[in-house]
Design a protein around this motif. Structure first.
Motif, PDB file in Angstrom:
ATOM      1  N   ASN A   1       0.803  -0.619  -0.637  1.00 27.19           N
ATOM      2  CA  ASN A   1       0.263   0.066   0.040  1.00 27.19           C
ATOM      3  C   ASN A   1       0.600   1.069   0.022  1.00 27.19           C
ATOM      4  O   ASN A   1       0.291   1.883  -0.489  1.00 27.19           O
TER       5      ASN A   1
ATOM      6  N   LEU B   1      -1.567  -4.636  -8.081  1.00 24.60           N
ATOM      7  CA  LEU B   1      -1.914  -4.389  -9.098  1.00 24.60           C
ATOM      8  C   LEU B   1      -2.248  -2.767  -9.012  1.00 24.60           C
ATOM      9  O   LEU B   1      -2.439  -2.005 -10.247  1.00 24.60           O
ATOM     10  N   GLN B   2      -2.199  -2.572  -8.147  1.00 26.27           N
ATOM     11  CA  GLN B   2      -3.357  -0.603  -7.837  1.00 26.27           C
ATOM     12  C   GLN B   2      -1.725   0.088  -7.785  1.00 26.27           C
ATOM     13  O   GLN B   2      -1.803   1.243  -8.417  1.00 26.27           O
ATOM     14  N   SER B   3      -1.361  -0.702  -6.324  1.00 23.94           N
ATOM     15  CA  SER B   3       0.110   0.221  -6.511  1.00 23.94           C
ATOM     16  C   SER B   3       0.714   0.291  -7.456  1.00 23.94           C
ATOM     17  O   SER B   3       1.304   1.109  -8.452  1.00 23.94           O
ATOM     18  N   TYR B   4       1.300  -0.895  -8.538  1.00 27.82           N
ATOM     19  CA  TYR B   4       1.830  -1.089  -9.632  1.00 27.82           C
ATOM     20  C   TYR B   4       1.575  -1.041 -10.737  1.00 27.82           C
ATOM     21  O   TYR B   4       2.694  -1.158 -12.154  1.00 27.82           O
ATOM     22  N   GLY B   5       0.937  -1.518 -11.156  1.00 29.83           N
ATOM     23  CA  GLY B   5       0.772  -1.297 -12.627  1.00 29.83           C
ATOM     24  C   GLY B   5      -0.772  -2.578 -13.040  1.00 29.83           C
ATOM     25  O   GLY B   5      -0.324  -3.917 -12.379  1.00 29.83           O
TER      26      GLY B   5
ATOM     27  N   GLU C   1     -11.560  -4.300 -14.835  1.00 32.24           N
ATOM     28  CA  GLU C   1     -10.663  -2.827 -13.776  1.00 32.24           C
ATOM     29  C   GLU C   1     -10.091  -1.851 -14.458  1.00 32.24           C
ATOM     30  O   GLU C   1     -10.268  -0.792 -14.580  1.00 32.24           O
TER      31      GLU C   1
ATOM     32  N   SER D   1      -0.482   3.742 -12.894  1.00 28.70           N
ATOM     33  CA  SER D   1      -0.697   2.625 -11.939  1.00 28.70           C
ATOM     34  C   SER D   1      -2.514   2.970 -11.300  1.00 28.70           C
ATOM     35  O   SER D   1      -2.572   5.025 -11.204  1.00 28.70           O
ATOM     36  N   LEU D   2      -3.624   2.562 -10.868  1.00 26.94           N
ATOM     37  CA  LEU D   2      -4.022   3.449 -10.512  1.00 26.94           C
ATOM     38  C   LEU D   2      -3.673   3.488  -9.188  1.00 26.94           C
ATOM     39  O   LEU D   2      -4.073   4.956  -8.889  1.00 26.94           O
ATOM     40  N   HIS D   3      -2.428   3.882  -8.573  1.00 24.44           N
ATOM     41  CA  HIS D   3      -2.383   4.050  -6.763  1.00 24.44           C
ATOM     42  C   HIS D   3      -1.822   5.373  -7.680  1.00 24.44           C
ATOM     43  O   HIS D   3      -2.119   6.254  -7.128  1.00 24.44           O
ATOM     44  N   ASP D   4      -0.748   5.153  -8.827  1.00 24.69           N
ATOM     45  CA  ASP D   4       0.139   6.995  -9.100  1.00 24.69           C
ATOM     46  C   ASP D   4      -1.139   7.502  -9.521  1.00 24.69           C
ATOM     47  O   ASP D   4      -1.195   8.298  -9.762  1.00 24.69           O
TER      48      ASP D   4
ATOM     49  N   PHE E   1     -13.290   2.102  -7.053  1.00 24.91           N
ATOM     50  CA  PHE E   1     -12.435   1.402  -7.431  1.00 24.91           C
ATOM     51  C   PHE E   1     -12.210   0.349  -6.439  1.00 24.91           C
ATOM     52  O   PHE E   1     -10.994  -0.552  -5.827  1.00 24.91           O
ATOM     53  N   LYS E   2     -13.214   0.576  -5.121  1.00 29.67           N
ATOM     54  CA  LYS E   2     -13.011  -0.182  -3.540  1.00 29.67           C
ATOM     55  C   LYS E   2     -11.644   0.630  -3.443  1.00 29.67           C
ATOM     56  O   LYS E   2     -10.996  -0.526  -2.824  1.00 29.67           O
ATOM     57  N   ILE E   3     -11.113   1.043  -2.944  1.00 33.60           N
ATOM     58  CA  ILE E   3      -9.423   1.453  -2.688  1.00 33.60           C
ATOM     59  C   ILE E   3      -9.447   1.134  -0.883  1.00 33.60           C
ATOM     60  O   ILE E   3     -10.403   1.551  -1.025  1.00 33.60           O
ATOM     61  N   PRO E   4      -9.284   0.126  -0.510  1.00 33.29           N
ATOM     62  CA  PRO E   4      -8.388   0.446   0.463  1.00 33.29           C
ATOM     63  C   PRO E   4      -8.786   1.251   1.154  1.00 33.29           C
ATOM     64  O   PRO E   4      -7.509   2.303   1.181  1.00 33.29           O
TER      65      PRO E   4
ATOM     66  N   LYS F   1      -7.056   2.238   4.189  1.00 28.44           N
ATOM     67  CA  LYS F   1      -5.581   2.654   4.664  1.00 28.44           C
ATOM     68  C   LYS F   1      -4.895   2.700   3.069  1.00 28.44           C
ATOM     69  O   LYS F   1      -3.753   3.635   4.071  1.00 28.44           O
ATOM     70  N   ARG F   2      -5.164   2.152   2.082  1.00 25.08           N
ATOM     71  CA  ARG F   2      -4.616   3.012   1.175  1.00 25.08           C
ATOM     72  C   ARG F   2      -4.747   4.594   1.163  1.00 25.08           C
ATOM     73  O   ARG F   2      -4.085   5.298   0.507  1.00 25.08           O
TER      74      ARG F   2
ATOM     75  N   TRP G   1      -2.563   6.791   3.988  1.00 20.20           N
ATOM     76  CA  TRP G   1      -1.262   6.719   3.239  1.00 20.20           C
ATOM     77  C   TRP G   1      -1.076   7.822   2.445  1.00 20.20           C
ATOM     78  O   TRP G   1      -0.709   8.750   2.232  1.00 20.20           O
TER      79      TRP G   1
ATOM     80  N   GLU H   1       5.353  10.790  11.440  1.00 18.53           N
ATOM     81  CA  GLU H   1       6.196  10.313  10.877  1.00 18.53           C
ATOM     82  C   GLU H   1       5.695  11.303  10.000  1.00 18.53           C
ATOM     83  O   GLU H   1       7.370  12.280   9.435  1.00 18.53           O
TER      84      GLU H   1
END
Lengths: 586, 669
Positions: A359, A394-398, B549, B572-575, B596-599, B601-602, B605, B638
């Motif tokens: 995450n 996959l969500q993190s890195y593509g 997705e 990526s989705l995250h990015d 996308f139902k991102i958790p 926690k993520r 963050w 932090e």
């Protein structure tokens, strides 16, 4: 760690280098008048010469690149002569590619039979990193013959061998191919004094767990952090504390490195500062010298002191840089969860730790490594975790990593538990509840039922996790577990130890069954008076698919304890990152 | 040119490379090939004034260069690669106006000319020195005229035939004429001349010194005495001792034994050989430590020679000829004459290694055997295997190749089965179009290069469907071919998976092509949609869902890209979410979070990292209070400390869980 007094001497492998060099010089100069060498990169060749000579591995991609160059020349109306030197050998497939690219007739070929590169006194690498992916993932056997040939070179120079052991499908095949070569050349090889007595073949897939662990012996750490290439490493500016990077050869010629390479990292810094102090006193000797003594000092000692000083400061720099990266909270916690995984405790916590790792996008390879370790030690992830971790990743890195996961699944590094295989889960919950030896017995009973549960059962059988009441003293290692801070004895090394000790697979039936029954042992030659006792104790360990510095350190330790000398022959030096990178799909 | 002008004459001669041949064409030009097995023709320069065939000519080897000596009437020429030189033999009178015959010695050093005046001129082949001239008094030219080599004495000797007269002459004044009953032909050899008539075969040569010494009348040579001594000894006469003493007194016993051994080698009658050898053996007894090998070797060689000279074999060789020829070549000749058993016996007797001797002969025998058309395949194969067994160095595949050449495919296959090395069987099997079997054997051999060779062959030979079917049954070959396709023929790869109904791999294939081949958004989505279909067929719901997705994400990113002009594709989705947050597009980010139902926690963050990055402390504080943090409040501390804002960090320390509180306080100081 002082070695036993009767440790045998290793044969000199420099001869391999000399042979290869002579042949290459012959190929390049005598035959083709090569003037200048360029690195083959993905750009056009600028040279004005009317002859081009390519020195490449027999890979389709390299051959296609050559084809592009030739075709570009053709289109530009240039006429040149082309020669491809394949090393270590030519594959028919390369010719087909050239044929399809329409330049088969324009190019001539040669082979440079360079199979073995001695990286150190006891490490010989074939520098075939692709072996791992080609064989274990793609099921492509093309390199097996190459390995067998390489082994035959060793055999004809340092053999005949007395005994061979092995485990793994590839080991068996390679052994058989090599055996055929031996039979064919029976008359050509002059009998001589054997220098290497025994050979142990080992497939990488026998033990995936060990290379997936974080390395903590110095050489392994340096490899993990800075990446050692062909026995040398580029220390960047953060190590050299100047703005240029320095290339350092890492082998036993480096006196400082020789003493710390196999040590657990926690000892290294202390050792280095001690060394620094000793060096200082040696320098200090200068005071109070008369002129003659000073002259002797300058002419004899100073140079080696300077050299040692330089190396020492480099290694101290490297240590500092590693400390900066690794002694952060993260790394300690990482090690802790790794050890928990190896022992099979607190699986849930470890899983969520991995999840957080993903995450927060800490490191793509590190996350993959942890997922693999989780799967390997648990014999596959339970379906829910398998899906959710993959989704997170996959969500993190593509999304394209879906192909990476397909590869990992195929090779068996990251799998999903099949229904009815949840045994290990049962085990681990039990592990939480009951923390005494009863678990061992229980799981033994279970493991005979399990179809595929391997690591946990193997670990129990072979006592891979030392149960210790007191703290493991890393300064005075008791067993090979020291290479993983006393938490785990590398499976591959343990198998080798056990088989050598018993001198057979007898009593290891259960272990070999868990490893899919591909073990073998053959007596090549009855032991007559001609064989020196020394040769018997020099053991060639052939890693098919790569070996890690931690394994090397562990076996070096074992050798010192038992009076063996191991010689490592590997398709390549590997670590978790290299292995995983080779499985990425992009 | 040779073809156009016809060959008028040709001469064969030995060269360093094999057998050479010189051809005289109808245009009176000479053409040379140094090796008849590897025919490369070379033309000699023209000879001036040569309008008809030369009266005589011959080939010479000088300094490894072939040259031609020819006579055209009274002109003599030496032809070599580059030039044609005219020569005049020294010492010939002016009355000579033509040369009719030329003879060259075996070692090309000497040469004899027969002139139309009936003289024979002998000299060095360089025409620099004259040895002698002999007057023959014959009016006609000889029918044949050859040089007789005398290796020991070096006296020049020529032999000529005039009708039924054999004429031998040399440096000495004497000539020998012998009258023959039949027509004869002469063959010069290294140590003499063979005289062959229709009923007889004689050999004319110089008597070797050893024989001369021993058999000369009243010879007192040590060998002769020893032979005599032995004869007396056989007769149990005391004279034996006298003879022996006489030799020993002169201290010549050693020479005597050697002479006897040598003479034995040059005798043809086994009886005589025996008595000489016995004498030698007798003499040996009186010498301490006489090295035995010369005696033993001679005895062995003689046995072989006698076997050769037997009329059924008919290779009458002299001892020097045999030495010149070597035993290996002799065996080759026996093989060519199909005298296999004799050849094998000789090999065993002469202790020639199995590999070069017996195995080789057996292989030749087998090759001959497969050519016997009348015998059935089965019995031949069995007979061959029975004889050959597992003899080392035998290549069954070579024998099989021979059988195939003779058109016996079945036999060839049967023979191949005996070949222990699978790899060796493959090329021939391919040649015989037994490609399936070849594939099997190639895989068995473990040599993947060989496997690939067969695969390529199959690909060209079979139709696609059959080819794929064959591969499906052979995983090793299949994976090799896949590797190749991946780089060279991606479409073929697809067909391969299709054939196999491997929907999982097909799905992967479409994903790969969506990333590497397609450039447009539509193309990529289409490829991914195909992947979804395949994953569904493979019952891999997870992959199908994830892929769907991804399609959704791609479309969304594309829309964003159009709206803002910034690049989002391939993040990526995250990015993507992070990029949106950094651009303060909180609404869109929230949208993705929900879609996308991102958790949680993520998302948390992501959000705090992005806010801290922008140093948007106000928003961060607002966010911290929006609801209870799923990641606790330690990360807030932090992240603030990381961005060196201890003031902000302090705000969150209080909320940190009790067990981490101390750590939190330490961090903020």
């Amino acid at each position: 760690m002082a070695g036993r007094w009767d440790a045998p001497e290793l044969p000199d492998f420099d001869i391999l280098k000399r042979f290869a060099r002579d042949q290459l010089i012959y190929l390049l100069e005598q035959q083709h008048d090569v003037e200048k060498l360029y690195k083959l990169e993905n750009k056009m060749v600028q040279g004005v010469s009317d002859q081009l000579c390519f020195l490449v591995r027999p890979r389709i991609a390299s051959v296609k690149h050559v084809a592009e160059i030739v075709n570009a020349d053709k289109a530009g109306g240039r006429l040149r002569k082309y020669k491809i030197i394949f090393t270590p050998q030519k594959f028919f497939m390369c010719e087909t590619v050239l044929e399809e690219e329409g330049i088969f007739g324009d190019v001539t070929f040669d082979e440079w039979a360079f199979y073995l590169l001695p990286l150190d006194d006891d490490i010989i690498s074939m520098e075939l990193p692709e072996f791992f992916r080609d064989y274990f993932l793609e099921g492509d056997h093309r390199w097996n013959c190459t390995v067998a040939k390489a082994l035959h070179v060793l055999y004809s120079l340092f053999g005949p061998f007395i005994k061979t052991y092995g485990i793994g499908r590839c080991a068996k095949m390679t052994y058989e191919l090599w055996k055929e070569m031996v039979e064919d050349s029976e008359n050509e090889i002059k009998p001589h004094q054997a220098e290497i007595g025994r050979v142990f073949f080992l497939d990488r897939d026998v033990d995936y767990v060990t290379p997936m662990c974080s390395q903590v012996v110095y050489e392994g750490l340096v490899d993990d952090v800075f990446r050692i290439k062909c026995g040398s490493v580029d220390f960047g500016s953060e190590v050299t504390s100047s703005n240029r990077s320095v290339k350092v050869l890492l082998n036993s010629q480096d006196k400082v490195f020789k003493e710390i390479r196999n040590e657990h990292f926690s000892n290294v810094f202390g050792f280095l500062s001690q060394k620094a102090r000793r060096l200082q006193t040696q320098y200090d000797k200068r005071q109070g010298m008369d002129i003659k003594q000073m002259k002797d000092f300058v002419s004899q000692e100073l140079k080696s002191l300077k050299q040692e000083h330089r190396l020492l400061s480099l290694h101290i720099g490297a240590c500092e840089s590693i400390m900066k990266k690794k002694t952060k909270q993260d790394f300690q916690e990482l090690l802790k969860s790794e050890h928990a995984l190896l022992e099979g405790f607190e699986i849930r916590e470890s899983t969520s730790c991995v999840e957080e790792h993903i995450n927060r996008q800490i490191s793509p390879l590190e996350s993959l490594r942890l997922m693999c370790l989780l799967s390997l030690t648990e014999n596959g992830l339970i379906s829910k975790d398998y899906r959710s971790l993959k989704t997170q990743y996959l969500q993190s890195y593509g999304y394209d990593h879906i192909l990476t996961f397909a590869n990992l699944k195929q090779i068996g590094l990251l799998t999903e538990q099949q229904p009815g295989e949840t045994l290990t889960a049962v085990e681990s919950t039990m592990g939480k509840l009951v923390t005494d030896k009863a678990v061992g017995k229980l799981t033994d009973a279970f493991s005979s039922l399990a179809r595929k549960s391997h690591f946990r059962a193997l670990s129990k059988r072979l006592n891979l996790i030392p149960r210790t009441e007191e703290e493991y003293d890393l300064k005075v290692p008791r067993n090979m577990a020291y290479v993983f801070s006393g938490a785990y004895i590398p499976l591959s090394c343990k198998i080798i130890e056990q088989v050598l000790e018993r001198d057979s697979w007898a009593g290891m039936e259960e272990v070999s069954r868990l490893l899919n029954n591909n073990e073998f042992i053959t007596i090549e030659r009855s032991l007559d008076a001609g064989y020196s006792c020394n040769a018997q104790r020099i053991i060639l360990v052939v890693f098919l698919g790569g070996c890690t510095f931690s394994e090397i350190a562990a076996l070096r330790f074992l050798g010192k304890e038992k009076g063996y000398k191991f010689v490592f022959v590997t398709t390549a030096i590997t670590n978790s990152f290299r292995m995983l990178e080779s499985l990425l799909e992009s | 040119e040779v073809l156009q002008n016809r060959v008028v004459d040709a001469k064969v001669f030995p060269t360093a490379y094999g057998s050479g041949v010189v051809i005289l064409t109808g245009a009176f030009r000479f053409t040379l090939a140094t090796n008849i097995d590897d025919l490369k023709l070379r033309r000699f320069p023209e000879v001036p004034g040569l309008l008809r065939p030369p009266t005589c000519w011959t080939v010479l080897m000088q300094d490894r260069q072939p040259k031609i000596v020819l006579a055209n009437g009274k002109d003599l020429y030496i032809l070599d690669n580059a030039s044609c030189t005219s020569v005049i033999p020294p010492g010939l009178g002016p009355q000579v106006c033509g040369f009719t015959q030329i003879a060259v010695s075996f070692n090309y050093k000497k040469l004899a000319l027969y002139t139309d005046t009936g003289n024979i001129w002998m000299g060095s082949s360089s025409f620099k020195d004259k040895l002698c001239i002999v007057e023959t008094n014959f009016k006609t030219a000889p029918k044949q005229f050859v040089w007789c080599d005398r290796s020991k004495s070096n006296n020049p000797t020529v032999v000529g035939i005039w009708d039924k007269v054999l004429f031998i002459t040399g440096e000495s004044k004497e000539t020998i004429k012998s009258y023959q009953d039949e027509d004869i032909h002469l063959v010069p050899e290294v140590d003499g001349v063979r005289i062959i008539s229709s009923s007889n075969h004689e050999f004319l040569h110089e008597v070797p010194p050893a024989c001369q010494d021993i058999f000369k009348i009243a010879s007192m040579a040590p060998g002769a005495l020893l032979l005599e001594a032995h004869k007396e000894y056989e007769k149990e006469s005391q004279k034996a001792d006298e003879y022996l003493r006489e030799i020993k007194e002169q201290n010549l016993l050693f020479e005597a034994v050697q002479q006897c051994i040598e003479a034995a080698g040059n005798e043809y009658e086994p009886e005589m050989q025996k008595s000489l050898l016995r004498a030698a053996s007798f003499g040996k007894c009186f010498i301490s430590n006489f090295p035995p090998d010369t005696f033993v070797k001679m005895a062995r060689d003689l046995r072989v020679l006698n076997a050769m000279r037997d009329y059924t074999v008919g290779i009458p060789l002299t001892y020097p000829q045999y030495k010149q020829l070597t035993i290996e070549i002799l065996i080759d000749r026996l093989i060519l004459r199909r005298l296999y058993p004799l050849a094998i016996r000789i090999c065993k007797y002469m202790k020639i290694s199995e590999l070069q001797g017996a195995s080789r002969i057996l292989a030749h025998w087998a090759c001959y055997k497969v050519q016997q058309k009348e015998e059935p395949d089965d019995s031949i194969a069995r007979a061959i295997n029975h004889k050959l067994g597992d003899t080392p160095g035998i290549s069954y595949s070579e024998i099989a190749a021979k059988a195939y050449e003779c058109g016996r495919i079945e036999l060839a296959i049967k023979l191949l089965e005996y070949e222990p090395k699978s790899g060796e069987q493959v090329p021939l099997l391919l040649k015989m179009k037994r490609s399936q079997l070849a594939l099997l054997k190639a895989i068995e051999s473990g040599d993947s290069d060989l496997v690939y060779t067969v695969v390529t062959y199959l690909k060209n030979e079979m139709n696609r469907g059959d080819f794929f079917m064959t591969l499906q049954n052979q995983p090793v070959a299949l994976s090799l071919y896949r590797q190749f396709c991946k780089h060279q023929e991606p479409e073929t790869l697809k067909d391969l998976f299709n054939q196999d109904d491997n929907h999982q791999e097909l799905g992967n294939f479409y994903v790969r092509s969506s990333y590497s081949n397609e450039t447009t958004i539509e193309g990529r989505v289409a490829a991914l949609q195909s992947a979804v279909d395949e994953y569904n067929k493979a019952k891999n719901e997870f992959a199908a869902k994830i892929t769907e997705e991804q399609i959704k994400l791609l479309r969304y990113q594309f829309r964003l890209q159009k709206e803002s002009g910034k690049t989002y594709l391939d993040l990526s989705l995250h990015d993507t979410v992070q990029a949106l947050l950094l651009e303060s597009k909180h609404k869109q980010a929230e949208q993705l979070y929900k879609d996308f139902k991102i958790p949680d926690k993520r998302f948390w963050w992501l959000k705090i990292t992005a806010l801290a990055e922008k140093e948007d402390w106000e928003e961060l504080e607002k966010f911290s209070k929006s609801k209870k943090s799923p990641i606790g409040y330690m990360p807030f501390v932090e992240i603030c400390v990381k961005h060196r804002n201890k003031y902000e960090a302090k705000k969150y320390v209080a909320k940190v869980s009790p067990e981490q509180k101390v750590k939190g306080y330490i961090m903020v100081g």
